[in-house]
Each structure stands twice: as structure tokens, then as C-alpha cells.
Design a protein around this motif. Structure first.
Motif, PDB file in Angstrom:
ATOM      1  N   THR A   1     -35.572  27.969  -9.099  1.00 33.70           N
ATOM      2  CA  THR A   1     -35.114  26.682  -8.566  1.00 33.70           C
ATOM      3  C   THR A   1     -36.066  26.144  -7.497  1.00 33.70           C
ATOM      4  O   THR A   1     -36.819  26.883  -6.877  1.00 33.70           O
ATOM      5  CB  THR A   1     -33.696  26.797  -7.955  1.00 33.70           C
ATOM      6  N   ASP A   2     -35.979  24.851  -7.327  1.00 36.68           N
ATOM      7  CA  ASP A   2     -36.750  24.099  -6.334  1.00 36.68           C
ATOM      8  C   ASP A   2     -35.763  23.118  -5.686  1.00 36.68           C
ATOM      9  O   ASP A   2     -35.831  21.911  -5.921  1.00 36.68           O
ATOM     10  CB  ASP A   2     -37.895  23.374  -7.053  1.00 36.68           C
ATOM     11  N   PRO A   3     -34.799  23.641  -4.911  1.00 40.30           N
ATOM     12  CA  PRO A   3     -33.683  22.809  -4.450  1.00 40.30           C
ATOM     13  C   PRO A   3     -34.080  21.606  -3.601  1.00 40.30           C
ATOM     14  O   PRO A   3     -33.429  20.569  -3.667  1.00 40.30           O
ATOM     15  CB  PRO A   3     -32.802  23.777  -3.661  1.00 40.30           C
TER      16      PRO A   3
ATOM     17  N   GLU B   1     -38.219  34.232  -2.376  1.00 36.19           N
ATOM     18  CA  GLU B   1     -39.232  33.189  -2.382  1.00 36.19           C
ATOM     19  C   GLU B   1     -40.397  33.662  -3.253  1.00 36.19           C
ATOM     20  O   GLU B   1     -40.818  34.813  -3.164  1.00 36.19           O
ATOM     21  CB  GLU B   1     -39.695  32.930  -0.954  1.00 36.19           C
ATOM     22  N   ALA B   2     -40.907  32.780  -4.095  1.00 37.79           N
ATOM     23  CA  ALA B   2     -42.007  33.119  -4.993  1.00 37.79           C
ATOM     24  C   ALA B   2     -43.046  32.012  -4.974  1.00 37.79           C
ATOM     25  O   ALA B   2     -42.779  30.895  -4.517  1.00 37.79           O
ATOM     26  CB  ALA B   2     -41.476  33.323  -6.411  1.00 37.79           C
ATOM     27  N   THR B   3     -44.237  32.326  -5.468  1.00 36.31           N
ATOM     28  CA  THR B   3     -45.304  31.336  -5.622  1.00 36.31           C
ATOM     29  C   THR B   3     -45.964  31.541  -6.974  1.00 36.31           C
ATOM     30  O   THR B   3     -45.766  32.573  -7.632  1.00 36.31           O
ATOM     31  CB  THR B   3     -46.385  31.474  -4.525  1.00 36.31           C
ATOM     32  N   LEU B   4     -46.771  30.601  -7.361  1.00 34.60           N
ATOM     33  CA  LEU B   4     -47.506  30.729  -8.623  1.00 34.60           C
ATOM     34  C   LEU B   4     -48.542  31.843  -8.556  1.00 34.60           C
ATOM     35  O   LEU B   4     -48.950  32.372  -9.587  1.00 34.60           O
ATOM     36  CB  LEU B   4     -48.154  29.397  -9.001  1.00 34.60           C
ATOM     37  N   ALA B   5     -48.941  32.234  -7.345  1.00 38.95           N
ATOM     38  CA  ALA B   5     -49.872  33.360  -7.193  1.00 38.95           C
ATOM     39  C   ALA B   5     -49.269  34.642  -7.763  1.00 38.95           C
ATOM     40  O   ALA B   5     -50.006  35.549  -8.168  1.00 38.95           O
ATOM     41  CB  ALA B   5     -50.247  33.547  -5.731  1.00 38.95           C
ATOM     42  N   ASP B   6     -47.941  34.706  -7.858  1.00 44.68           N
ATOM     43  CA  ASP B   6     -47.276  35.872  -8.443  1.00 44.68           C
ATOM     44  C   ASP B   6     -47.611  36.013  -9.929  1.00 44.68           C
ATOM     45  O   ASP B   6     -47.360  37.063 -10.518  1.00 44.68           O
ATOM     46  CB  ASP B   6     -45.755  35.772  -8.266  1.00 44.68           C
ATOM     47  N   TYR B   7     -48.157  34.962 -10.527  1.00 42.15           N
ATOM     48  CA  TYR B   7     -48.491  34.953 -11.954  1.00 42.15           C
ATOM     49  C   TYR B   7     -50.006  35.005 -12.181  1.00 42.15           C
ATOM     50  O   TYR B   7     -50.479  34.750 -13.293  1.00 42.15           O
ATOM     51  CB  TYR B   7     -47.918  33.697 -12.624  1.00 42.15           C
TER      52      TYR B   7
ATOM     53  N   ALA C   1     -53.660  24.590  -8.796  1.00 47.29           N
ATOM     54  CA  ALA C   1     -52.264  24.189  -8.600  1.00 47.29           C
ATOM     55  C   ALA C   1     -51.949  24.208  -7.109  1.00 47.29           C
ATOM     56  O   ALA C   1     -52.519  25.002  -6.353  1.00 47.29           O
ATOM     57  CB  ALA C   1     -51.346  25.150  -9.343  1.00 47.29           C
ATOM     58  N   PRO C   2     -51.042  23.350  -6.667  1.00 45.83           N
ATOM     59  CA  PRO C   2     -50.643  23.363  -5.260  1.00 45.83           C
ATOM     60  C   PRO C   2     -50.054  24.720  -4.875  1.00 45.83           C
ATOM     61  O   PRO C   2     -49.400  25.376  -5.689  1.00 45.83           O
ATOM     62  CB  PRO C   2     -49.563  22.285  -5.183  1.00 45.83           C
ATOM     63  N   GLU C   3     -50.294  25.121  -3.643  1.00 42.88           N
ATOM     64  CA  GLU C   3     -49.749  26.383  -3.136  1.00 42.88           C
ATOM     65  C   GLU C   3     -48.405  26.091  -2.476  1.00 42.88           C
ATOM     66  O   GLU C   3     -48.342  25.779  -1.293  1.00 42.88           O
ATOM     67  CB  GLU C   3     -50.727  27.017  -2.154  1.00 42.88           C
ATOM     68  N   VAL C   4     -47.363  26.182  -3.275  1.00 40.24           N
ATOM     69  CA  VAL C   4     -46.011  25.916  -2.797  1.00 40.24           C
ATOM     70  C   VAL C   4     -45.095  27.050  -3.240  1.00 40.24           C
ATOM     71  O   VAL C   4     -45.425  27.811  -4.142  1.00 40.24           O
ATOM     72  CB  VAL C   4     -45.472  24.570  -3.329  1.00 40.24           C
ATOM     73  N   THR C   5     -43.945  27.113  -2.595  1.00 48.05           N
ATOM     74  CA  THR C   5     -42.983  28.151  -2.950  1.00 48.05           C
ATOM     75  C   THR C   5     -41.837  27.553  -3.758  1.00 48.05           C
ATOM     76  O   THR C   5     -41.589  26.349  -3.734  1.00 48.05           O
ATOM     77  CB  THR C   5     -42.409  28.837  -1.700  1.00 48.05           C
TER      78      THR C   5
END
Length: 182
Positions: A130-132, A58-64, A46-50
Motif C-alpha cells: 500500500t501507498d496510503p 516499510e519497504a523500497t524498490l531497492a528491496d527488489y 526510479a524514485p527512492e520512496v517507501t
């Protein structure tokens, strides 16, 4: 040297065979709305985005990391999203800690509108991420809503579904259980 080449060749073939087997397993579980699910033949990271977590951090998918994630892109103005969200909540309730359902409102979705949306449909158990600026949605190639992406425990995209679906169905639960078991 020849033995090393042979070992590398057989290891590569085994990896490809396992990936093909996993893809075939998911394809066999597709029924109902899940027939729209596109299973990746070669899962990619998956892309590394916040994104912004519900608490404003701020969170990322790495948190999962270590857990499969069902990542749902939605918006408060999206009628199919309104229909789909209760199914996502029911899926999270049914699967518990085996997976994480991450709902991300992309674009302009004021917090009060998100709260009102969840209140109106009676959903209380899903995150309000959210991803504003739509950075995450762009990184994932989201062109319409809703879009749901299934990530395995290693953070690779294994499947994607465009449009709303009954995520509380037996087929959806079987697919996510298979992803969690891999």
C-alpha cells in the motif's frame, strides 16, 4: 589525451547505441494491449520512496534490486484495476522468479477492502502493498489508475502503460523476458 577522448567518445556512443537497440527491441515486441506501452528512450532511475509491504513494514524498490519489477498502481474502487489484476497474477505465475510483480494500492484502501477485492477476483499470488498517503504514486507521476511501470534489474524505468492491459499475453511476457535478459 587524444586517445582517452576517443575512448570516451566511443564508449559513450556504444552506450547510446545499446540503449537505442534495447528500445527498438521492446518496440518490436509490442502487440495487442502492449501497443499502449510507452518505452523510455533514456531509462531513468526510479524514485527512492517507501511504501508499506503487506506485513506492515516499510519497504523500497531497492528491496527488489537485481530483478526486473512490474510495478502496478491500483485501488479497490478502480473498475479497470479489477479487470487487470487477474492478468497480473497470471503473468507472475508464468514468469516465476524472472520478474517481481509488485501491486501497490495507492490512496485510501483499507486492508479489509483490499482482502475483499483480491477474494472477489480470485487472486492469491500477488502482494498487497500500500501507498496510503500516495507519496510513491506522486513520485512516479501517477495521475490515473491503473498505471504500470516496468523497471529493469538496475531499478530504472524502461516502460510505462496507462490503463488496464492483458499482462498475461504473449507480447507482455516477451517484453518482460527481454527486460529480464538485458
Amino acid at each position: 589525451m587524444k586517445a582517452l577522448k576517443s575512448a570516451l567518445l566511443y564508449t559513450g556512443l556504444a552506450i547510446l547505441a545499446n540503449a537505442a537497440h534495447a528500445e527498438a527491441d521492446l518496440e518490436a515486441l509490442k502487440d495487442g494491449d502492449m501497443r499502449k506501452l510507452v518505452v523510455a528512450s533514456d531509462p531513468s532511475p526510479a524514485p527512492e520512496v517507501t511504501f508499506t509491504a503487506e506485513d506492515g513494514t516499510e519497504a523500497t524498490l531497492a528491496d527488489y534490486a537485481g530483478k526486473p519489477v512490474l510495478l502496478n498502481f491500483w485501488a479497490t474502487w478502480c473498475a479497470p484495476c479489477r479487470k487487470e489484476m487477474p492478468h497480473l497474477a497470471a503473468l507472475q505465475d508464468a514468469m516465476g522468479d524472472d520478474i517481481a510483480v509488485l501491486t501497490v494500492a495507492t490512496g485510501r484502501n483499507p486492508p479489509e477492502a483490499i482482502d475483499r477485492f483480491f477474494d472477489e477476483i480470485g487472486v492469491t499470488s500477488l502482494p498487497k502493498a500500500t501507498d496510503p498517503r500516495q507519496e510513491m504514486a506522486r513520485a512516479f507521476g501517477v495521475l490515473g489508475l491503473p498505471i504500470t511501470v516496468i523497471l529493469d534489474a538496475e531499478g530504472r524505468e524502461v516502460a510505462r502503460l496507462q490503463g488496464d492491459a492483458d499482462w498475461s499475453s504473449d507480447s507482455a511476457q516477451a517484453i518482460l523476458s527481454a527486460v529480464a535478459a538485458d
